[in-house]
Scaffold this active site. Sequence first.
Site, PDB file in Angstrom:
ATOM      1  N   TRP A   2     -11.114  -4.059  -5.614  1.00  0.00           N
ATOM      2  CA  TRP A   2     -10.497  -5.543  -5.436  1.00  0.00           C
ATOM      3  C   TRP A   2     -11.743  -6.237  -4.772  1.00  0.00           C
ATOM      4  CZ3 TRP A   2      -9.756  -8.724  -1.091  1.00  0.00           C
ATOM      5  CH2 TRP A   2      -8.742  -9.737  -1.555  1.00  0.00           C
ATOM      6  N   ASN A  15     -13.148   2.232   0.116  1.00  0.00           N
ATOM      7  CA  ASN A  15     -12.265   1.239   0.361  1.00  0.00           C
ATOM      8  C   ASN A  15     -11.996   0.885   1.462  1.00  0.00           C
ATOM      9  OD1 ASN A  15      -9.650  -0.045   0.534  1.00  0.00           O
ATOM     10  ND2 ASN A  15      -8.459   1.888   0.317  1.00  0.00           N
ATOM     11  N   GLY A  16     -12.208  -0.399   1.676  1.00  0.00           N
ATOM     12  CA  GLY A  16     -12.473  -0.981   3.206  1.00  0.00           C
ATOM     13  C   GLY A  16     -13.457  -1.918   3.275  1.00  0.00           C
ATOM     14  N   GLU A  23       9.459 -17.819   0.245  1.00  0.00           N
ATOM     15  CA  GLU A  23       9.383 -16.799  -0.607  1.00  0.00           C
ATOM     16  C   GLU A  23       9.339 -17.166  -2.196  1.00  0.00           C
ATOM     17  OE1 GLU A  23       8.377 -13.875  -0.622  1.00  0.00           O
ATOM     18  OE2 GLU A  23       9.087 -13.182  -2.326  1.00  0.00           O
ATOM     19  N   GLU A  81       2.228 -16.972  -6.860  1.00  0.00           N
ATOM     20  CA  GLU A  81       1.356 -15.731  -7.241  1.00  0.00           C
ATOM     21  C   GLU A  81       1.379 -15.356  -8.930  1.00  0.00           C
ATOM     22  OE1 GLU A  81       2.313 -12.412  -3.931  1.00  0.00           O
ATOM     23  OE2 GLU A  81       4.190 -13.224  -4.997  1.00  0.00           O
ATOM     24  N   HIS A 129       7.939 -35.981   7.700  1.00  0.00           N
ATOM     25  CA  HIS A 129       7.100 -36.131   8.662  1.00  0.00           C
ATOM     26  C   HIS A 129       5.516 -36.143   7.762  1.00  0.00           C
ATOM     27  CE1 HIS A 129       9.727 -36.135  11.811  1.00  0.00           C
ATOM     28  NE2 HIS A 129      10.123 -35.239  11.186  1.00  0.00           N
ATOM     29  N   ARG A 135      -3.813  -1.349  -6.801  1.00  0.00           N
ATOM     30  CA  ARG A 135      -4.698  -1.565  -5.429  1.00  0.00           C
ATOM     31  C   ARG A 135      -5.736  -2.241  -5.751  1.00  0.00           C
ATOM     32  NH1 ARG A 135      -3.502   2.557  -1.804  1.00  0.00           N
ATOM     33  NH2 ARG A 135      -5.007   1.939  -0.559  1.00  0.00           N
ATOM     34  N   LYS A 144      -1.559  -5.050  -4.496  1.00  0.00           N
ATOM     35  CA  LYS A 144      -0.311  -4.621  -4.012  1.00  0.00           C
ATOM     36  C   LYS A 144      -0.225  -4.198  -2.583  1.00  0.00           C
ATOM     37  CE  LYS A 144       4.042  -3.569  -5.174  1.00  0.00           C
ATOM     38  NZ  LYS A 144       4.756  -4.948  -5.017  1.00  0.00           N
ATOM     39  N   LYS A 160       6.110 -16.594  -4.768  1.00  0.00           N
ATOM     40  CA  LYS A 160       6.429 -16.020  -6.183  1.00  0.00           C
ATOM     41  C   LYS A 160       6.007 -16.936  -7.226  1.00  0.00           C
ATOM     42  CE  LYS A 160       7.246 -12.954  -5.426  1.00  0.00           C
ATOM     43  NZ  LYS A 160       7.198 -12.247  -4.048  1.00  0.00           N
ATOM     44  N   CYS A 204      -8.414  -1.493  -3.527  1.00  0.00           N
ATOM     45  CA  CYS A 204      -9.462  -0.619  -3.992  1.00  0.00           C
ATOM     46  C   CYS A 204      -8.774   0.763  -4.014  1.00  0.00           C
ATOM     47  CB  CYS A 204     -10.717  -0.558  -3.257  1.00  0.00           C
ATOM     48  SG  CYS A 204     -11.573  -1.911  -3.376  1.00  0.00           S
TER      49      CYS A 204
HETATM   50  C1  G6P Z   1       0.443  -8.115  -0.657  1.00  0.00           C
HETATM   51  C2  G6P Z   1       1.410  -8.122  -1.813  1.00  0.00           C
HETATM   52  C3  G6P Z   1       2.798  -8.801  -1.212  1.00  0.00           C
HETATM   53  C4  G6P Z   1       3.421  -8.127   0.213  1.00  0.00           C
HETATM   54  C5  G6P Z   1       2.028  -8.091   1.109  1.00  0.00           C
HETATM   55  C6  G6P Z   1       2.509  -7.225   2.332  1.00  0.00           C
HETATM   56  O1  G6P Z   1      -0.049  -9.352  -0.607  1.00  0.00           O
HETATM   57  O2  G6P Z   1       1.026  -8.704  -2.994  1.00  0.00           O
HETATM   58  O3  G6P Z   1       3.734  -8.741  -2.267  1.00  0.00           O
HETATM   59  O4  G6P Z   1       4.522  -8.923   0.298  1.00  0.00           O
HETATM   60  O5  G6P Z   1       0.981  -7.558   0.580  1.00  0.00           O
HETATM   61  O6  G6P Z   1       2.456  -6.055   1.753  1.00  0.00           O
HETATM   62  P1  G6P Z   1       3.652  -4.812   2.410  1.00  0.00           P
HETATM   63  O7  G6P Z   1       3.103  -3.545   1.467  1.00  0.00           O
HETATM   64  O8  G6P Z   1       2.942  -4.742   3.898  1.00  0.00           O
HETATM   65  O9  G6P Z   1       4.981  -5.189   2.362  1.00  0.00           O
END
Ligand code: G6P
Length: 598
Positions: free
Chosen positions: A72, A98-99, A478, A485, A501, A27, A593, A482, A2
């Site tokens: 969000w 926000n929160g 990772e 996402e 397993h 955000r 983000k 990706k 947000c």
């Molecule tokens: C969100 C983002 C990710 C990020 C994670 C942690 O989920 O979409 O890309 O890795 O938060 O964020 P930070 O800002 O703490 O690295």
Amino acid sequence: MCGIMGYIGEENATEIIISGLEALEYRGYDSAGIAVYSYEDIICKKCIGSPAELKEKTSELYSNIGIGHNRWATHGRADEINAHPHLSQNGIFAVVHNGIIENYEKLKTELMDKGYNFVSETDTEVIAHLIEENYKGDLKGAVSATLPLLEGSYALAILCKDYPDTIVCAKRSSPLFVGTDSNSAYIASDISALTQKSKRIFRLNDGEIGLLTKDSFKVYDTDGCRIKKSEIKIKNIENNINKDGYEHFMLKEIMEQPASIRKTLSEIFDGRKIRFKGLKWSANDIKQINNVHFVACGSAYHAGMVGAYVCTELFKRNSTAEIASEFRYSNPCIDKNTLIVIISQSGETADTLAALRIANEKNAKVISIVNVENSTISLESKNTIFTKAGPEIAVATTKAYSAQLAAIYSLVLYLAVISGELKKIEAVKYIDELKRIPEKIETILNQNIDYKTLSEKILNSEYICFIGRNYEYCTVMEASLKLKEISYIPCEAYAAGELKHGTISLIDKNSLVIALCCSDRLSSKTLSNVNETKARGAEVLTVVTKKISGDIIIPETIEIYYPLLEIIPLQLLAYNTALIKGCEIDKPKNLAKSVTVE
Ligand code: G6P
């Protein structure tokens, strides 16, 4: 999570707020809204989707004061009713938030008993009604009486019809900044939305209430006493948010990785000497560290997984990677001989921040690896290493992740050398190779790999599994994140040895196994697992070095650095798959983000 934007001054608040919301879109972007004071009333406009959609709805709306919000969704669907701002029942107050208000159900019941009607499903609406309930003609008094009733986290901006020249703001746990200039003042969730306009920038602290007019900014503490705020020193805020000819920010940011790693390393290395400005630990302090936890969320957690492997290997201490949202509730056994490495691109992630506070309380040694200067985590950490990835716009991280890895390697080499666990002469090999990594990434970026054909394999599979061992296991975690996402394709990552397993039961002719097989030490083991899946009909895609045959061939390096090389083609694979599917690559659905709520 947000984004809040507010403006008061002599220009058109609507335009300024919407352009601020556009800068804060990372955000949250499921809906947006704005409230302005106009013709002696509060006018509120909302839309589903991004703030650009608001432009049409507000083309006639002129005002000098207003507040806006990118949402969000946490409580209630992403629709116009649940979008902020929320109005009090009498329409006198408009609130953006926000929160999360954790006790909102109890507050809502109490308010309903008093005759308040709720129109939205949000937790925020209770705040608007509570302020109305506590209002006896004094705006600050009503807000002060309301805040102690709220449990959870909030950054708030409040507009009141009776105070057409004032915006009130307050925060607990969620970030909020104020910018001022002659005859104007701004509120935003992030400094980046303020830097162009504001001459002076202030950070609101937890418990403080701010009153803004176009030419004053007054701040009060929890006891209602006026306090003096110091402005934040802003340095190095880059505002390059152009795609520079690339179709997406994500592709641009993938291509920027050699540069951002070089920049991160150049801040740390002076020749072969590693320097962390401000780090005051003596060799003895470092020798006394007996265990290390890397704590983070999302991709930063995957960077922490690499950190744990490399720290165990070179610094020779028991090291783990911890998911911050788990760590914070796990009663961790940590003390002054524990090193906690906090990793966060944004420096605002709620769970990571909570983990940092626990580490601080328990007097652990703490160092944070953060990309955003002046972020809460960087300000609350005694020691911070800043990655130099610059602003990362695509929600799915790429260049910030690899810059985190570069900083982690440097930190571990430093600890290993200073503690005497790694001889200086041996460290040279690692340092020189780390500096060669950007060039090797360039080689991969310039390679003619037919990602389209490889992406087709993904699109034609019913089940996709990434496998790898040790460092390569971190990378598959990772890589699969990706792909999930941005392409919304269900897939998973497995430690190659774990496959048999249970998960191997899912493997058949409709499966695709993506295997990382570059490690000299472990590739033969992983290849055996690959063969087990082939025997069951799976299609296989391997990342290898020229020593063995495979689908994607990358340059060789020392085993610990493969995470920095192997992730590159896998980022591009995810990108190309999402591109073929026509997904919204830079702003994937449901994600944000900066995750400032639990
Ligand atoms: C969100 C983002 C990710 C990020 C994670 C942690 O989920 O979409 O890309 O890795 O938060 O964020 P930070 O800002 O703490 O690295």
